[in-house]
Motif scaffolding. Structure first.
Motif, PDB file in Angstrom:
ATOM      1  N   GLN A 244       0.837  -1.191   0.000  1.00 18.00           N
ATOM      2  CA  GLN A 244       0.000   0.000   0.000  1.00 18.00           C
ATOM      3  C   GLN A 244       0.874   1.244   0.000  1.00 18.00           C
ATOM      4  OE1 GLN A 244      -2.042  -1.018   3.691  1.00 18.00           O
ATOM      5  NE2 GLN A 244      -3.924  -1.438   2.550  1.00 18.00           N
ATOM      6  N   ALA A 245       0.249   2.387  -0.239  1.00 17.31           N
ATOM      7  CA  ALA A 245       0.946   3.668  -0.170  1.00 17.31           C
ATOM      8  C   ALA A 245      -0.058   4.743   0.208  1.00 17.31           C
ATOM      9  CB  ALA A 245       1.591   4.001  -1.510  1.00 17.31           C
ATOM     10  N   PRO A 246       0.372   5.801   0.888  1.00 21.47           N
ATOM     11  CA  PRO A 246      -0.536   6.914   1.172  1.00 21.47           C
ATOM     12  C   PRO A 246      -0.997   7.553  -0.141  1.00 21.47           C
ATOM     13  CG  PRO A 246       1.483   7.053   2.476  1.00 21.47           C
ATOM     14  CD  PRO A 246       1.719   6.018   1.424  1.00 21.47           C
ATOM     15  N   ASP A 247      -2.043   8.350  -0.074  1.00 22.48           N
ATOM     16  CA  ASP A 247      -2.527   9.024  -1.278  1.00 22.48           C
ATOM     17  C   ASP A 247      -1.476   9.995  -1.818  1.00 22.48           C
ATOM     18  OD1 ASP A 247      -5.158   7.845  -1.276  1.00 22.48           O
ATOM     19  OD2 ASP A 247      -5.603   9.097   0.461  1.00 22.48           O
ATOM     20  N   VAL A 248      -0.900  10.780  -0.924  1.00 21.92           N
ATOM     21  CA  VAL A 248       0.174  11.719  -1.275  1.00 21.92           C
ATOM     22  C   VAL A 248       1.265  11.557  -0.234  1.00 21.92           C
ATOM     23  CG1 VAL A 248       0.806  14.138  -1.617  1.00 21.92           C
ATOM     24  CG2 VAL A 248      -1.489  13.355  -2.270  1.00 21.92           C
ATOM     25  N   PHE A 249       2.526  11.443  -0.676  1.00 19.30           N
ATOM     26  CA  PHE A 249       3.601  11.255   0.302  1.00 19.30           C
ATOM     27  C   PHE A 249       4.901  11.875  -0.172  1.00 19.30           C
ATOM     28  CE2 PHE A 249       3.564   7.567  -2.464  1.00 19.30           C
ATOM     29  CZ  PHE A 249       4.893   7.258  -2.699  1.00 19.30           C
ATOM     30  N   ALA A 250       5.677  12.330   0.804  1.00 19.93           N
ATOM     31  CA  ALA A 250       6.974  12.929   0.513  1.00 19.93           C
ATOM     32  C   ALA A 250       7.938  11.869  -0.002  1.00 19.93           C
ATOM     33  CB  ALA A 250       7.540  13.583   1.778  1.00 19.93           C
ATOM     34  N   SER A 251       8.717  12.237  -1.005  1.00 18.68           N
ATOM     35  CA  SER A 251       9.676  11.312  -1.600  1.00 18.68           C
ATOM     36  C   SER A 251      10.943  12.060  -1.967  1.00 18.68           C
ATOM     37  CB  SER A 251       9.071  10.676  -2.865  1.00 18.68           C
ATOM     38  OG  SER A 251      10.043   9.925  -3.573  1.00 18.68           O
ATOM     39  N   TRP A 252      12.076  11.333  -1.883  1.00 20.06           N
ATOM     40  CA  TRP A 252      13.339  11.891  -2.353  1.00 20.06           C
ATOM     41  C   TRP A 252      13.650  11.432  -3.774  1.00 20.06           C
ATOM     42  CZ3 TRP A 252      12.974   9.942   2.721  1.00 20.06           C
ATOM     43  CH2 TRP A 252      13.088  10.900   3.732  1.00 20.06           C
ATOM     44  N   GLY A 253      12.787  10.614  -4.329  1.00 17.31           N
ATOM     45  CA  GLY A 253      13.016  10.113  -5.674  1.00 17.31           C
ATOM     46  C   GLY A 253      14.066   9.013  -5.694  1.00 17.31           C
ATOM     47  N   GLY A 254      14.750   8.863  -6.820  1.00 21.18           N
ATOM     48  CA  GLY A 254      15.864   7.931  -6.917  1.00 21.18           C
ATOM     49  C   GLY A 254      15.473   6.471  -6.819  1.00 21.18           C
ATOM     50  N   GLY A 255      16.396   5.663  -6.273  1.00 26.46           N
ATOM     51  CA  GLY A 255      16.230   4.222  -6.225  1.00 26.46           C
ATOM     52  C   GLY A 255      15.076   3.761  -5.362  1.00 26.46           C
ATOM     53  N   VAL A 256      14.803   4.499  -4.286  1.00 30.81           N
ATOM     54  CA  VAL A 256      13.695   4.124  -3.404  1.00 30.81           C
ATOM     55  C   VAL A 256      12.368   4.301  -4.138  1.00 30.81           C
ATOM     56  CG1 VAL A 256      12.487   4.662  -1.260  1.00 30.81           C
ATOM     57  CG2 VAL A 256      14.989   4.659  -1.329  1.00 30.81           C
ATOM     58  N   LEU A 257      12.200   5.442  -4.821  1.00 31.09           N
ATOM     59  CA  LEU A 257      10.977   5.671  -5.584  1.00 31.09           C
ATOM     60  C   LEU A 257      10.845   4.641  -6.704  1.00 31.09           C
ATOM     61  CD1 LEU A 257       8.466   7.400  -6.119  1.00 31.09           C
ATOM     62  CD2 LEU A 257       9.882   8.853  -7.586  1.00 31.09           C
ATOM     63  N   LYS A 258      11.963   4.305  -7.346  1.00 29.75           N
ATOM     64  CA  LYS A 258      11.920   3.311  -8.423  1.00 29.75           C
ATOM     65  C   LYS A 258      11.402   1.972  -7.904  1.00 29.75           C
ATOM     66  CE  LYS A 258      14.680   1.006 -11.990  1.00 29.75           C
ATOM     67  NZ  LYS A 258      14.115  -0.335 -11.711  1.00 29.75           N
ATOM     68  N   GLN A 259      11.857   1.589  -6.731  1.00 30.07           N
ATOM     69  CA  GLN A 259      11.395   0.325  -6.158  1.00 30.07           C
ATOM     70  C   GLN A 259       9.888   0.370  -5.886  1.00 30.07           C
ATOM     71  OE1 GLN A 259      12.644  -1.275  -2.069  1.00 30.07           O
ATOM     72  NE2 GLN A 259      13.893  -2.500  -3.453  1.00 30.07           N
ATOM     73  N   GLN A 260       9.406   1.508  -5.424  1.00 29.01           N
ATOM     74  CA  GLN A 260       7.972   1.673  -5.176  1.00 29.01           C
ATOM     75  C   GLN A 260       7.187   1.647  -6.495  1.00 29.01           C
ATOM     76  OE1 GLN A 260       8.257   5.384  -3.132  1.00 29.01           O
ATOM     77  NE2 GLN A 260       8.664   4.462  -1.123  1.00 29.01           N
ATOM     78  N   ILE A 261       7.768   2.241  -7.528  1.00 28.96           N
ATOM     79  CA  ILE A 261       7.135   2.227  -8.857  1.00 28.96           C
ATOM     80  C   ILE A 261       7.076   0.797  -9.385  1.00 28.96           C
ATOM     81  CG2 ILE A 261       7.413   2.941 -11.267  1.00 28.96           C
ATOM     82  CD1 ILE A 261       8.757   5.528 -10.146  1.00 28.96           C
ATOM     83  N   ASP A 262       8.193   0.085  -9.272  1.00 28.00           N
ATOM     84  CA  ASP A 262       8.254  -1.297  -9.756  1.00 28.00           C
ATOM     85  C   ASP A 262       7.249  -2.191  -9.034  1.00 28.00           C
ATOM     86  OD1 ASP A 262      10.243  -0.570 -11.498  1.00 28.00           O
ATOM     87  OD2 ASP A 262      11.894  -1.357 -10.278  1.00 28.00           O
ATOM     88  N   ALA A 263       6.936  -1.836  -7.789  1.00 30.61           N
ATOM     89  CA  ALA A 263       5.978  -2.615  -7.009  1.00 30.61           C
ATOM     90  C   ALA A 263       4.535  -2.217  -7.312  1.00 30.61           C
ATOM     91  CB  ALA A 263       6.256  -2.453  -5.521  1.00 30.61           C
ATOM     92  N   GLY A 264       4.356  -1.247  -8.215  1.00 27.11           N
ATOM     93  CA  GLY A 264       3.018  -0.822  -8.590  1.00 27.11           C
ATOM     94  C   GLY A 264       2.316   0.032  -7.564  1.00 27.11           C
ATOM     95  N   LEU A 265       3.092   0.742  -6.723  1.00 27.90           N
ATOM     96  CA  LEU A 265       2.509   1.508  -5.629  1.00 27.90           C
ATOM     97  C   LEU A 265       2.367   2.998  -5.920  1.00 27.90           C
ATOM     98  CD1 LEU A 265       4.475  -0.148  -2.680  1.00 27.90           C
ATOM     99  CD2 LEU A 265       2.167  -0.676  -3.456  1.00 27.90           C
ATOM    100  N   VAL A 266       2.948   3.456  -7.034  1.00 26.55           N
ATOM    101  CA  VAL A 266       2.982   4.886  -7.327  1.00 26.55           C
ATOM    102  C   VAL A 266       2.292   5.169  -8.657  1.00 26.55           C
ATOM    103  CG1 VAL A 266       4.463   6.921  -7.571  1.00 26.55           C
ATOM    104  CG2 VAL A 266       5.178   5.036  -6.094  1.00 26.55           C
ATOM    105  N   LYS A 267       1.504   6.210  -8.683  1.00 28.98           N
ATOM    106  CA  LYS A 267       0.741   6.561  -9.876  1.00 28.98           C
ATOM    107  C   LYS A 267       1.619   7.288 -10.905  1.00 28.98           C
ATOM    108  CE  LYS A 267      -3.438   8.247  -9.204  1.00 28.98           C
ATOM    109  NZ  LYS A 267      -4.370   7.254  -9.769  1.00 28.98           N
ATOM    110  N   ASP A 268       1.501   6.913 -12.147  1.00 29.38           N
ATOM    111  CA  ASP A 268       2.102   7.644 -13.264  1.00 29.38           C
ATOM    112  C   ASP A 268       1.230   8.867 -13.519  1.00 29.38           C
ATOM    113  OD1 ASP A 268       2.998   8.670 -15.663  1.00 29.38           O
ATOM    114  OD2 ASP A 268       2.647   6.839 -16.833  1.00 29.38           O
ATOM    115  N   ILE A 269       1.766  10.055 -13.191  1.00 29.70           N
ATOM    116  CA  ILE A 269       0.968  11.272 -13.313  1.00 29.70           C
ATOM    117  C   ILE A 269       1.377  12.109 -14.527  1.00 29.70           C
ATOM    118  CG2 ILE A 269       0.481  11.363 -10.833  1.00 29.70           C
ATOM    119  CD1 ILE A 269       2.636  13.535 -10.570  1.00 29.70           C
ATOM    120  N   SER A 270       2.093  11.488 -15.458  1.00 27.67           N
ATOM    121  CA  SER A 270       2.636  12.210 -16.615  1.00 27.67           C
ATOM    122  C   SER A 270       1.585  13.053 -17.333  1.00 27.67           C
ATOM    123  CB  SER A 270       3.255  11.224 -17.604  1.00 27.67           C
ATOM    124  OG  SER A 270       4.243  10.435 -16.986  1.00 27.67           O
TER     125      SER A 270
END
Length: 426
Positions: A91-117
């Motif tokens: 799971q993930a909060p609706d909106v959350f602070a992130s530093w980006g980088g490898g940690v965010l990538k892992q969350q993206i790979d896990a399908g937890l982060v929305k593509d807001i492009s």
């Protein structure tokens, strides 16, 4: 976040949050007055951001009467621990602070982060490329930045003068000499939050950048090898510093932002300097008395004979990411937070540095202007290692650096330990 990057805007899991389920109700149909609760997690525990972010949330609620924002605000280590726990549960909060980088990538790979492009395409040109880069992957955007900056030394000009230091050191050898001068004058040279570990990794990371060069750190993220001679040399130089016993008494048990922690030690004149990010002045003022005009800044020194350029910067920013299951209002809130009229108020207050083109003019603080100028002229840029690399590798960097500073691991063992974890993760 470090970063308290800040970079940065850093849980108890609110009952009924459900992680990334969009709060208390599904997203309303177009034209529907359906109620929506947004769970917003961040780590801005110090002023001015603590109050500024709360005010922005109230303003968004006023503009969107169907939306309630429930904020969870935690200091750096607690934030990272709770965010890790909830994301590991899928799971993930609706909106959350992130530093980006490898940690965010892992969350993206896990399908937890929305593509807001598509949702933010209209505002992307407003941001500086450096600030935006940590939240973009494979041509897609997964967050918007709220801060960008670099780590450097924040120092007490008066204490430097008392020790006979007339100008900040430009080289590592001069830095070590100045540490000795401060000690000889009866002044604690450096404050360090040894308990929290991440502030100590700044030293090893910067020394590795200066000695091995920025490409070597990037390559280590690919070949998972931190045992090379230049990395060992970085550890040896950090050991040389630690051997001088430059830190405040009890530093191994000290936190960062508490009244008896690292920031307060500098703010109250009990230590001459700290190696910290662009948020340091506001945290110092929040944790202690504040140094006012006696506070100065200088970049991490060059290491003689090193392969890295003295203009290369280490640091990061803060941003806001959106949980994969969050309602549309979450993206609208992120865009609201990063509008020029809203975000520039945080820049003007000294809470963050510019991420939008044209915000530079509102910086008032002379030290922050210096940071912004150094950042603008940086030849290269390295994200915090505990964010740039996968989470387990970043944590090992922090743990191993802390053990080196504490005298329980050798420079060689530091490289071996990080390599072992990196290869297992790779």
């Amino acid at each position: 976040m470090k970063r308290t990057l800040a970079l940065i805007a850093t849980a108890v899991l609110v009952a009924g949050c459900g992680g990334g389920g969009g709060g208390e109700s599904a997203a309303p149909q177009q034209g529907s007055p359906g109620k929506v609760t947004l769970e917003w997690w961040h780590l801005s525990t110090a002023e001015p951001l603590k109050s500024l972010w709360a005010q922005r949330a109230k303003e968004f609620e006023a503009k969107n009467p169907n939306v309630t924002i429930k904020a969870t605000v935690l200091e750096n280590d607690a934030y990272k621990a709770k965010l890790t726990t909830i994301t590991q549960s899928g799971q993930a909060p609706d909106v959350f602070a992130s530093w980006g980088g490898g940690v965010l990538k892992q969350q993206i790979d896990a399908g937890l982060v929305k593509d807001i492009s598509a949702d933010v395409a209209d505002v992307l040109p407003n941001f500086t490329p450096a600030a935006l880069s940590a939240y973009q992957l494979d041509g897609k955007t997964y967050g918007l930045p709220t801060d960008i900056g670099m780590v450097g030394f924040w120092y007490n000009k008066k204490l430097f003068q008392q020790a006979g230091i007339t100008e900040p050191p430009a080289t590592w050898s001069a830095f070590l000499d100045d540490v000795k001068k401060l000690k000889a004058a009866g002044i604690t040279p450096i404050a360090l939050a040894g308990k929290e570990k991440w502030p100590g990794h700044y030293y090893w990371a910067y020394l590795a950048m200066r000695i091995a060069g920025l490409p070597a750190l990037q390559q280590a993220g690919v070949d998972h090898d931190f045992t090379k001679p230049d990395f060992v040399a970085a550890g040896q130089q950090l050991k040389a510093l630690a051997d001088l016993q430059p830190f405040q008494k009890g530093f191994l048990g000290a936190a960062y932002s508490t009244p008896d922690g690292q920031a307060a030690a500098v703010s109250n004149g009990k230590a001459a300097m700290e190696l910290m990010g662009q948020w340091a002045p506001s945290v110092q003022a929040d944790a202690g008395k504040g140094l006012g005009e006696d506070l100065g800044f200088f970049p991490f020194p060059a290491v003689e004979g090193g392969k890295g350029a003295a203009t290369d910067a280490f640091g990061g920013g803060g941003g806001l990411a959106v949980g994969a299951d969050a309602p549309p209002e979450a993206v609208a809130f992120v865009k609201f937070m990063t509008e020029m009229g809203n975000h520039s108020k945080a820049v003007e207050a000294g809470g963050v540095l510019p991420v939008l083109k044209g915000e530079e003019s509102v910086i008032k603080d002379a030290n922050l202007k210096q940071v912004a100028t150094l950042l603008a002229t940086a030849g290269g840029y390295q994200l915090y290692l505990d964010q740039a690399y996968p989470p387990a590798v970043g944590q090992q960097v922090n743990d191993s650096t802390a053990e080196l500073i504490g005298g329980t691991k050798t420079p060689e063992e530091v490289g071996q330990d990080i390599t072992e974890v990196a290869k297992s993760e790779g």
